[in-house]
Design an enzyme around this catalytic site. Sequence first.
Site, PDB file in Angstrom:
ATOM      1  N   GLU A  56      12.498   9.818  14.665  1.00 25.03           N
ATOM      2  CA  GLU A  56      13.070  10.593  15.722  1.00 25.03           C
ATOM      3  C   GLU A  56      13.844   9.722  16.554  1.00 25.03           C
ATOM      4  OE1 GLU A  56       9.859  11.118  14.727  1.00 25.03           O
ATOM      5  OE2 GLU A  56      10.243  12.789  13.495  1.00 25.03           O
ATOM      6  N   GLU A 110       7.881   0.299  14.733  1.00 27.76           N
ATOM      7  CA  GLU A 110       9.170  -0.450  15.371  1.00 27.76           C
ATOM      8  C   GLU A 110      10.217   0.838  15.696  1.00 27.76           C
ATOM      9  OE1 GLU A 110      10.606  -4.034  14.361  1.00 27.76           O
ATOM     10  OE2 GLU A 110       8.589  -4.555  13.371  1.00 27.76           O
ATOM     11  N   HIS A 147       3.814  10.549 -12.414  1.00 24.13           N
ATOM     12  CA  HIS A 147       2.519  10.111 -12.912  1.00 24.13           C
ATOM     13  C   HIS A 147       1.595  11.349 -13.067  1.00 24.13           C
ATOM     14  CE1 HIS A 147       3.680   5.915 -11.729  1.00 24.13           C
ATOM     15  NE2 HIS A 147       2.728   5.424 -12.387  1.00 24.13           N
ATOM     16  N   GLU A 149       1.291   1.006  24.015  1.00 21.83           N
ATOM     17  CA  GLU A 149       0.222   1.294  24.713  1.00 21.83           C
ATOM     18  C   GLU A 149      -0.321   2.670  24.549  1.00 21.83           C
ATOM     19  OE1 GLU A 149       0.723   0.373  29.089  1.00 21.83           O
ATOM     20  OE2 GLU A 149       1.166  -1.583  28.635  1.00 21.83           O
ATOM     21  N   GLY A 175      -1.307  13.941 -12.695  1.00 23.46           N
ATOM     22  CA  GLY A 175      -2.525  13.865 -11.805  1.00 23.46           C
ATOM     23  C   GLY A 175      -3.114  12.382 -11.640  1.00 23.46           C
ATOM     24  N   THR A 210       9.935   5.466  15.819  1.00 21.29           N
ATOM     25  CA  THR A 210       9.948   6.608  14.772  1.00 21.29           C
ATOM     26  C   THR A 210      11.501   6.851  14.246  1.00 21.29           C
ATOM     27  OG1 THR A 210      10.167   8.081  16.401  1.00 21.29           O
ATOM     28  CG2 THR A 210       7.987   7.386  15.919  1.00 21.29           C
ATOM     29  N   GLY A 263       4.471   4.863  23.755  1.00 22.33           N
ATOM     30  CA  GLY A 263       4.897   4.498  22.398  1.00 22.33           C
ATOM     31  C   GLY A 263       6.269   4.543  22.527  1.00 22.33           C
ATOM     32  N   SER A 264       7.026   5.799  22.031  1.00 16.28           N
ATOM     33  CA  SER A 264       8.452   5.839  21.952  1.00 16.28           C
ATOM     34  C   SER A 264       9.060   5.717  23.382  1.00 16.28           C
ATOM     35  CB  SER A 264       8.855   7.335  21.329  1.00 16.28           C
ATOM     36  OG  SER A 264       8.087   7.558  20.256  1.00 16.28           O
TER      37      SER A 264
HETATM   38  C1  FAD Z   1       0.427   0.238  11.691  1.00 15.60           C
HETATM   39  C2  FAD Z   1       1.246   0.163  12.670  1.00 15.60           C
HETATM   40  C3  FAD Z   1       1.556  -1.278  13.306  1.00 15.60           C
HETATM   41  C4  FAD Z   1       2.159  -1.276  14.450  1.00 15.60           C
HETATM   42  N1  FAD Z   1       2.429  -2.528  15.231  1.00 15.60           N
HETATM   43  C5  FAD Z   1       2.961  -2.722  16.300  1.00 15.60           C
HETATM   44  C6  FAD Z   1       2.877  -3.959  16.999  1.00 15.60           C
HETATM   45  O1  FAD Z   1       2.801  -5.000  16.386  1.00 15.60           O
HETATM   46  N2  FAD Z   1       3.497  -3.855  18.223  1.00 15.60           N
HETATM   47  C7  FAD Z   1       3.571  -3.019  18.992  1.00 15.60           C
HETATM   48  O2  FAD Z   1       3.841  -2.953  20.042  1.00 15.60           O
HETATM   49  N3  FAD Z   1       3.471  -1.637  18.318  1.00 15.60           N
HETATM   50  C8  FAD Z   1       3.058  -1.489  16.949  1.00 15.60           C
HETATM   51  N4  FAD Z   1       2.764  -0.295  16.641  1.00 15.60           N
HETATM   52  C9  FAD Z   1       3.234   1.126  17.591  1.00 15.60           C
HETATM   53  C10 FAD Z   1       4.322   1.813  16.961  1.00 15.60           C
HETATM   54  O3  FAD Z   1       5.611   0.948  17.269  1.00 15.60           O
HETATM   55  C11 FAD Z   1       4.370   3.210  17.590  1.00 15.60           C
HETATM   56  O4  FAD Z   1       3.150   3.950  16.869  1.00 15.60           O
HETATM   57  C12 FAD Z   1       5.671   3.876  17.369  1.00 15.60           C
HETATM   58  O5  FAD Z   1       6.634   3.263  18.190  1.00 15.60           O
HETATM   59  C13 FAD Z   1       5.480   5.403  17.866  1.00 15.60           C
HETATM   60  O6  FAD Z   1       4.792   5.286  19.084  1.00 15.60           O
HETATM   61  P1  FAD Z   1       3.541   6.387  19.429  1.00 15.60           P
HETATM   62  O7  FAD Z   1       2.545   6.128  18.285  1.00 15.60           O
HETATM   63  O8  FAD Z   1       2.996   6.308  20.736  1.00 15.60           O
HETATM   64  O9  FAD Z   1       4.045   7.969  19.198  1.00 15.60           O
HETATM   65  P2  FAD Z   1       4.805   8.708  20.180  1.00 15.60           P
HETATM   66  O10 FAD Z   1       5.850   8.090  21.047  1.00 15.60           O
HETATM   67  O11 FAD Z   1       3.623   9.564  20.930  1.00 15.60           O
HETATM   68  O12 FAD Z   1       5.326   9.941  19.281  1.00 15.60           O
HETATM   69  C14 FAD Z   1       4.654  11.213  18.750  1.00 15.60           C
HETATM   70  C15 FAD Z   1       5.811  11.837  18.004  1.00 15.60           C
HETATM   71  O13 FAD Z   1       6.514  12.454  18.949  1.00 15.60           O
HETATM   72  C16 FAD Z   1       8.075  12.067  18.792  1.00 15.60           C
HETATM   73  N5  FAD Z   1       9.016  11.892  20.177  1.00 15.60           N
HETATM   74  C17 FAD Z   1       8.612  10.957  21.007  1.00 15.60           C
HETATM   75  N6  FAD Z   1       9.522  11.134  21.948  1.00 15.60           N
HETATM   76  C18 FAD Z   1      10.499  11.855  21.339  1.00 15.60           C
HETATM   77  C19 FAD Z   1      11.921  12.118  21.811  1.00 15.60           C
HETATM   78  N7  FAD Z   1      12.461  11.614  22.985  1.00 15.60           N
HETATM   79  N8  FAD Z   1      12.802  12.960  21.096  1.00 15.60           N
HETATM   80  C20 FAD Z   1      11.946  13.484  19.783  1.00 15.60           C
HETATM   81  N9  FAD Z   1      10.822  13.009  19.308  1.00 15.60           N
HETATM   82  C21 FAD Z   1      10.112  12.190  19.972  1.00 15.60           C
HETATM   83  C22 FAD Z   1       7.758  10.649  18.154  1.00 15.60           C
HETATM   84  O14 FAD Z   1       9.271  10.660  16.905  1.00 15.60           O
HETATM   85  C23 FAD Z   1       6.524  11.306  17.154  1.00 15.60           C
HETATM   86  O15 FAD Z   1       6.942  12.058  16.012  1.00 15.60           O
HETATM   87  C24 FAD Z   1       2.417  -0.175  15.378  1.00 15.60           C
HETATM   88  C25 FAD Z   1       1.764   1.203  14.706  1.00 15.60           C
HETATM   89  C26 FAD Z   1       1.453   1.368  13.633  1.00 15.60           C
HETATM   90  C27 FAD Z   1       0.937   2.645  12.933  1.00 15.60           C
END
Ligand code: FAD
Length: 382
Positions: A367, A363, A338, A127, A340, A365, A131-132
Amino acid sequence: MEFELTEEQRLLHQTVRDFSLKVIAPGARERDSKGEFPRELFKEMAGMGIMGMIIPESYDGACLDYISYTIVLEEIARVDGGMALSVSAHNSLCTNHIYLSGTEDQRKRFVIPLAKGERIGAWGLTEAGSGSDAASLQTTAVLKGDKWVLNGEKVLITHGSVADTYVIMASTDRNRGKKGISAFIVEKGIPNFKVGRVEDKLGMRGSDTASLIFEDCTIPDANLLGRINEGFIDALKILEGGRIGVGAIAVGIGRGALEEGLRYAKERRQFGQPIANFQAIQWMLADTATELDAARLLVHHAAFLKDHGVRCGKEGAMAKLFASEAAMRATMKGIQIHGGYGYTKEFPVERYFRDAKLCEIGEGTSEMQRIIIAREIFKTDP
Ligand SMILES: Cc1cc2nc3c(=O)[nH]c(=O)nc-3n(C[C@H](O)[C@H](O)[C@H](O)COP(=O)(O)OP(=O)(O)OC[C@H]3O[C@@H](n4cnc5c(N)ncnc54)[C@H](O)[C@@H]3O)c2cc1C
């Protein structure tokens, strides 16, 4: 663990490699530039058994082991990372979650058409605010009579705008945090469920990504997936397998960069000779080949454990972490080789570079993978 593929796995490898080169590769560049999901290609892949790979034959799946599953993903990603991402979200997230947690009725109603590729699957956990930290999700599901009422929004969902069957995680007991989250099966076209923004992405552009909006959306109790309040626990198990798949996709994309780099290095001449003669170029390719072999071994090791019913959270995280970072290095070097032209769209390496980046994010990050690995290694006394 066997280091040789079985005869069946070798045959599968060759078949999918041929299919990927003949059928998937030709449209990859156009899908990338238009950012369009190819429904027809999805159907064609379904005809190869690619949409129910880890589902038993009794539900019209191909009943592949996990190592075979990673072989297929690697070969598809070798030519088109976006299609590999779509295949993995459909198979290991949506279809597999319904198969593993679903009732017999749900398996018949949903898994069979998904495995046959008659329906496209999506899986919604992320949402805008979670995310994480996925367990802090805000979407709610409230039981009213024999129906659940869903409210909330999911973002960044693979197949968000093209799927027919969605697995959605929602809070069913706010006071219990991650132990108060349940999973639901939501079908396309039901009232008060609509697709929100379709994302215009950096890479993986042939794979659809969109947000989903639920406003007093009513679904039958029969669509509760698994036990109430155990949806998040089930989702973590699903992600454990999903990460192995993303690792395989990363290896495939990296291999694309390696093979294109090898080809270009032999063709491109500077200072009166092929650039392949220069040690600087050879070393870039040697490093890439070594890292990708190491990454594949990690992916196959995690898949091997999964095939033997052994928990592989740490190994899957290691495979995904190492493979996705190796893919980034491989694709960066691919562009460098490759020169340029690597920076233009004339060659596919710049697409591989953009596609590879997703593997460090989706799935979980890099981190978060390090957090999972650290948690596990600190559990064991040295
Ligand atoms: C192309 C694509 C397809 C996707 N498909 C799906 C899907 O089918 N279903 C679904 O549910 N999701 C999906 N996602 C979402 C994806 O799983 C999330 O984007 C991902 O889990 C990261 O969450 P966020 O984007 O909210 O990043 P955030 O959680 O906001 O993270 C931002 C940064 O902070 C870092 N961070 C966060 N918490 C910590 C911590 N405790 N310690 C250190 N660093 C931290 C992260 O590593 C990252 O660098 C998709 C994303 C993309 C881009």
